[in-house]
Design a protein around this motif. Sequence first.
Motif, PDB file in Angstrom:
ATOM      1  N   ALA A  74      49.866  26.347  26.374  1.00  0.00           N
ATOM      2  CA  ALA A  74      48.697  25.779  27.845  1.00  0.00           C
ATOM      3  C   ALA A  74      49.218  26.064  29.269  1.00  0.00           C
ATOM      4  N   GLY A  75      50.606  26.248  29.240  1.00  0.00           N
ATOM      5  CA  GLY A  75      50.657  26.394  30.748  1.00  0.00           C
ATOM      6  C   GLY A  75      50.035  28.145  31.179  1.00  0.00           C
ATOM      7  N   VAL A  76      50.418  28.920  29.672  1.00  0.00           N
ATOM      8  CA  VAL A  76      49.741  30.374  30.068  1.00  0.00           C
ATOM      9  C   VAL A  76      48.366  31.005  30.911  1.00  0.00           C
ATOM     10  N   ALA A  77      47.462  30.195  29.613  1.00  0.00           N
ATOM     11  CA  ALA A  77      46.126  29.823  29.593  1.00  0.00           C
ATOM     12  C   ALA A  77      45.890  29.565  31.090  1.00  0.00           C
ATOM     13  N   LEU A  78      46.345  28.299  31.544  1.00  0.00           N
ATOM     14  CA  LEU A  78      45.267  27.840  32.839  1.00  0.00           C
ATOM     15  C   LEU A  78      45.983  28.748  34.420  1.00  0.00           C
ATOM     16  N   ILE A  79      47.748  29.114  34.066  1.00  0.00           N
ATOM     17  CA  ILE A  79      48.185  29.756  35.004  1.00  0.00           C
ATOM     18  C   ILE A  79      47.198  31.300  34.911  1.00  0.00           C
ATOM     19  N   ALA A  80      46.897  31.919  33.658  1.00  0.00           N
ATOM     20  CA  ALA A  80      45.364  33.193  33.954  1.00  0.00           C
ATOM     21  C   ALA A  80      43.968  32.963  34.499  1.00  0.00           C
ATOM     22  N   PHE A  81      43.557  31.272  33.792  1.00  0.00           N
ATOM     23  CA  PHE A  81      43.169  31.220  34.437  1.00  0.00           C
ATOM     24  C   PHE A  81      42.736  31.235  36.266  1.00  0.00           C
ATOM     25  N   GLY A  82      43.745  30.072  36.460  1.00  0.00           N
ATOM     26  CA  GLY A  82      43.613  30.184  37.944  1.00  0.00           C
ATOM     27  C   GLY A  82      43.897  31.663  38.626  1.00  0.00           C
ATOM     28  N   ALA A  83      45.020  31.914  37.986  1.00  0.00           N
ATOM     29  CA  ALA A  83      44.833  33.559  39.350  1.00  0.00           C
ATOM     30  C   ALA A  83      43.414  34.523  39.522  1.00  0.00           C
ATOM     31  N   TRP A  84      43.092  34.725  37.986  1.00  0.00           N
ATOM     32  CA  TRP A  84      41.702  35.322  37.784  1.00  0.00           C
ATOM     33  C   TRP A  84      40.724  34.714  38.591  1.00  0.00           C
ATOM     34  N   ALA A  85      40.536  33.162  38.990  1.00  0.00           N
ATOM     35  CA  ALA A  85      39.821  33.157  39.694  1.00  0.00           C
ATOM     36  C   ALA A  85      40.551  32.858  41.185  1.00  0.00           C
ATOM     37  N   GLY A  86      41.380  32.828  41.769  1.00  0.00           N
ATOM     38  CA  GLY A  86      41.946  32.386  43.032  1.00  0.00           C
ATOM     39  C   GLY A  86      41.502  34.225  43.594  1.00  0.00           C
ATOM     40  N   LEU A  87      42.144  35.628  41.755  1.00  0.00           N
ATOM     41  CA  LEU A  87      42.128  36.906  43.052  1.00  0.00           C
ATOM     42  C   LEU A  87      39.984  37.153  42.696  1.00  0.00           C
ATOM     43  N   THR A  88      38.976  36.570  42.065  1.00  0.00           N
ATOM     44  CA  THR A  88      37.790  37.180  42.051  1.00  0.00           C
ATOM     45  C   THR A  88      36.812  36.217  42.361  1.00  0.00           C
ATOM     46  N   GLN A  89      36.555  34.892  42.151  1.00  0.00           N
ATOM     47  CA  GLN A  89      35.800  33.674  42.933  1.00  0.00           C
ATOM     48  C   GLN A  89      35.706  33.123  43.942  1.00  0.00           C
ATOM     49  N   THR A  90      36.883  33.423  44.547  1.00  0.00           N
ATOM     50  CA  THR A  90      37.222  32.722  46.058  1.00  0.00           C
ATOM     51  C   THR A  90      36.993  33.564  47.371  1.00  0.00           C
ATOM     52  N   PRO A  91      36.543  33.404  48.000  1.00  0.00           N
ATOM     53  CA  PRO A  91      36.129  34.405  49.209  1.00  0.00           C
ATOM     54  C   PRO A  91      37.230  34.459  49.942  1.00  0.00           C
ATOM     55  N   PRO A  92      37.613  35.850  50.827  1.00  0.00           N
ATOM     56  CA  PRO A  92      38.723  35.781  51.011  1.00  0.00           C
ATOM     57  C   PRO A  92      38.722  34.382  52.825  1.00  0.00           C
ATOM     58  N   ASP A  93      40.317  34.130  53.290  1.00  0.00           N
ATOM     59  CA  ASP A  93      40.285  33.640  54.703  1.00  0.00           C
ATOM     60  C   ASP A  93      39.645  34.530  55.198  1.00  0.00           C
ATOM     61  N   VAL A  94      39.299  33.135  56.323  1.00  0.00           N
ATOM     62  CA  VAL A  94      38.327  33.831  58.250  1.00  0.00           C
ATOM     63  C   VAL A  94      39.798  34.891  58.657  1.00  0.00           C
ATOM     64  N   LEU A  95      41.213  34.142  58.946  1.00  0.00           N
ATOM     65  CA  LEU A  95      41.721  34.754  59.261  1.00  0.00           C
ATOM     66  C   LEU A  95      43.074  35.851  58.269  1.00  0.00           C
ATOM     67  N   GLN A  96      43.054  35.106  57.391  1.00  0.00           N
ATOM     68  CA  GLN A  96      44.388  35.696  56.823  1.00  0.00           C
ATOM     69  C   GLN A  96      43.906  37.285  55.310  1.00  0.00           C
ATOM     70  N   ARG A  97      42.126  36.855  55.636  1.00  0.00           N
ATOM     71  CA  ARG A  97      41.337  37.691  54.407  1.00  0.00           C
ATOM     72  C   ARG A  97      42.676  37.293  53.057  1.00  0.00           C
ATOM     73  N   ASP A  98      42.623  38.296  52.313  1.00  0.00           N
ATOM     74  CA  ASP A  98      42.786  38.594  51.122  1.00  0.00           C
ATOM     75  C   ASP A  98      44.291  38.190  50.732  1.00  0.00           C
ATOM     76  N   SER A  99      45.113  37.891  51.982  1.00  0.00           N
ATOM     77  CA  SER A  99      46.479  37.796  51.149  1.00  0.00           C
ATOM     78  C   SER A  99      46.841  36.046  51.869  1.00  0.00           C
ATOM     79  N   VAL A 100      46.084  35.431  51.729  1.00  0.00           N
ATOM     80  CA  VAL A 100      45.820  34.291  51.386  1.00  0.00           C
ATOM     81  C   VAL A 100      45.678  34.201  49.712  1.00  0.00           C
ATOM     82  N   ARG A 101      45.084  34.460  48.574  1.00  0.00           N
ATOM     83  CA  ARG A 101      45.582  34.603  47.785  1.00  0.00           C
ATOM     84  C   ARG A 101      46.691  34.212  47.233  1.00  0.00           C
ATOM     85  N   ILE A 102      47.945  35.125  47.351  1.00  0.00           N
ATOM     86  CA  ILE A 102      49.327  34.600  46.995  1.00  0.00           C
ATOM     87  C   ILE A 102      49.534  32.794  47.010  1.00  0.00           C
TER      88      ILE A 102
END
Length: 256
Positions: free
Chosen positions: A37-65
Amino acid sequence: MPNFHAPRLHAPSLHALANPARFLKIARPLTPVLFWAGVALIAFGAWAGLTQTPPDVLQRDSVRILYIHVPTAWLGMGGWSGIAVSSIVFLVWRHPLAGVAARAIALPGAVFAALCLITGSIWGRPTWGTWWQWDGRLTSMLLLFFVYLGYMALARADTDRGGDGRIPAIYGVAGSVLLPIIRYSVIWWNSLHQGPSIGLTSSSIDPSILWPLWFTLAGFSLFFGGIVLMRMRAMLAVSRAEARLRRMAATDWVAP
């Protein structure tokens, strides 16, 4: 005749819950559930964070970490909280399973503390212009990592010399003094590290960026729990095997 077995129908006591056989009966089916269950949630959250969220105004894509950094920081501190609680239970009630739990938490806790430092440095390079800064938050987290290493070395030495586990348990409780220092370091000392971004009732992070974090946070927590249960089961198996070998050796020694 009176029913002398009636008390067994009552809710199990703390002593009963700490019984290794009862623990293993619960831990065997629970371990893969938490792990996968943890692996599944990590995979979904990482996918969503990399592809489904906008970049930060100041930090741009580095905020995804943050989807990795925040859970590792949470579990680096949470792991030591587990060691401290388990150590208190061991010292007060003398439950061996509590000592096993503390030792099982130590390695994954140290790994997550190290990952927190690594991801923080990676995030800090484009944000601050430096890989490392000796500010309160980073320095106290580094100290916690070293305290983890010290605990593991002390626990191993205690086991090798046949100790009763009290010294590692006292160390586990004493090390918890670092937790409030880490938590409030960004408030007590002015440094490059930003202040608290997520509170119990509000957050300074925009919801469009924040929402995948809850999936990775829950996923890493479940994954951490699954790893701890695996390690506890392995430690109990080793303990049973060693006890069996000692009995066999004693039998062979007294045999005519």
